[in-house]
Scaffold this motif. Structure first.
Motif, short mmCIF file in Angstrom:
data_model
loop_
_atom_site.label_atom_id
_atom_site.label_comp_id
_atom_site.label_asym_id
_atom_site.label_seq_id
_atom_site.Cartn_x
_atom_site.Cartn_y
_atom_site.Cartn_z
N GLU A 16 0.82 -1.22 0.00
CA GLU A 16 0.00 0.00 0.00
C GLU A 16 0.85 1.26 0.00
OE1 GLU A 16 -2.65 -0.59 3.37
OE2 GLU A 16 -4.15 -1.49 2.03
N GLU A 49 -6.73 4.11 -4.56
CA GLU A 49 -7.11 5.46 -4.14
C GLU A 49 -6.16 5.89 -3.03
OE1 GLU A 49 -11.13 5.08 -2.86
OE2 GLU A 49 -10.67 3.84 -1.11
N LYS A 50 -5.92 7.19 -2.94
CA LYS A 50 -4.99 7.71 -1.94
C LYS A 50 -5.63 7.66 -0.56
CE LYS A 50 -2.32 10.72 -4.98
NZ LYS A 50 -1.84 12.11 -5.22
N THR A 51 -4.79 7.37 0.46
CA THR A 51 -5.23 7.39 1.85
C THR A 51 -4.05 7.80 2.71
OG1 THR A 51 -6.00 6.03 3.71
CG2 THR A 51 -4.81 4.89 1.98
N ARG A 56 -4.58 2.63 -1.16
CA ARG A 56 -5.29 1.38 -0.87
C ARG A 56 -6.11 0.97 -2.08
NH1 ARG A 56 -9.58 3.82 3.57
NH2 ARG A 56 -10.80 5.09 2.11
#
Length: 300
Positions: A16, A49-51, A56
């Motif tokens: 991730e 998608e950015k987290t 993730r």
């Protein structure tokens, strides 16, 4: 589509983080970004998608991860099966096995396997089931020998034997001078046990709960199952261990079962492997030998 893109995608999904994935794969971040872009264009969906500081998987990404893993397993299985054609019992078996089975079942089974097939190699990982299960899912091990749990889609389980977990003490413990031992008697002694959350510990705690008695007082706690017999012998504490440990010569200390109705936990020892995966002739033979040697002692 390049199969390498799927492999890189698996590593990115695991970590991730593009930077850490680049380090592991010895690739540049732009190269991995291009890999993800190619996959997204091929499948017409956003995969990450950015987290926070990482990334993730999206729902589409999780779906692709399952197929990527399946593709890798199939290719690896094909390579191994084709390579084994005409070779008989050969190659490597990657085995994950829980401590009790590793101590009592594996040595004689491995001895017999290597006598029959000197060219076979066995790579063994000894750990608890919750550590081994992810290794089986990821393909890092071929077989998992452990205690039976909830069934999981995509995996086949075969019974090896039934094991019994019993209360045990050193042979000269004062409990053995009593005419009759009760569960209340056991509550007055101190114990060496696994931590709470371990299935064996929880089963024992719940047994005392059902009889409205205080749970065992744990003076020594150990995550290492193989240490328990030695700890019993050195400390004089009670414990809850496989009846296999009470066999003559199986541990340094002479241990005895504290026989009491309702304090025997039965568990099934099984071998599990991926349903669609390739089980080599050597792995099949090892399964058969483990079953042959899984003749666990019955209650006296």
């Amino acid at each position: 589509m390049d199969l390498r893109d799927l492999r890189y995608f698996e590593v990115i999904a695991e970590l991730e983080h593009m930077g850490r994935a680049a380090e592991r794969l010895h690739k540049t971040q732009p190269a991995l970004t291009s890999c993800v872009r190619r996959l997204e264009e091929a499948y017409g969906a956003t995969l990450f998608e950015k987290t926070g500081r990482g990334i993730r998987l999206t729902t589409a990404g999780r779906a692709l991860l399952r197929w990527a893993q399946r593709t890798r397993f199939d290719i690896e299985s094909a390579r191994r099966e084709i390579g084994d054609i005409g070779q008989g019992l050969s190659g490597q078996v990657k085995l994950g096995i829980v401590p009790t089975a590793a101590q009592f079942l594996l040595p004689p089974a491995a001895r017999d396997l290597l006598k029959e097939a000197p060219g076979v190699t066995v790579r063994t990982t000894v750990a608890l089931g919750d550590v081994l299960a992810p290794l089986l899912r990821s393909g890092d091990i071929d077989l998992l020998v452990g205690t039976e749990g909830p069934s999981e889609p995509g995996f086949t389980t075969r019974l090896l034997a039934e094991d019994q977990i019993v209360v045990a003490a050193i042979a000269n413990h004062e409990l053995f001078s009593k005419t009759k031992v009760t569960l209340r008697d056991l509550a007055s002694y101190k114990w060496v046990l696994q931590p709470q959350g371990a299935p064996i510990r929880d089963w024992l705690d719940q047994t005392f709960d059902r009889h409205h008695l205080p749970r065992p007082v744990v003076q020594v706690e150990s995550t290492m199952l193989l240490m328990l017999p030695a700890l019993i012998g050195e400390t004089g504490l009670l414990s809850f261990i496989s009846r296999l440990h009470l066999q003559e010569g199986s541990s340094g200390a002479r241990l005895r079962e504290v026989k009491l109705r309702g304090t025997t936990m039965r568990r099934r020892m099984v071998v599990t492997f991926r349903e669609s995966g390739y089980v080599s002739p050597a792995a099949q033979r090892l399964i058969a030998l483990l079953a042959r040697h899984a003749r666990l002692p019955a209650a006296e």
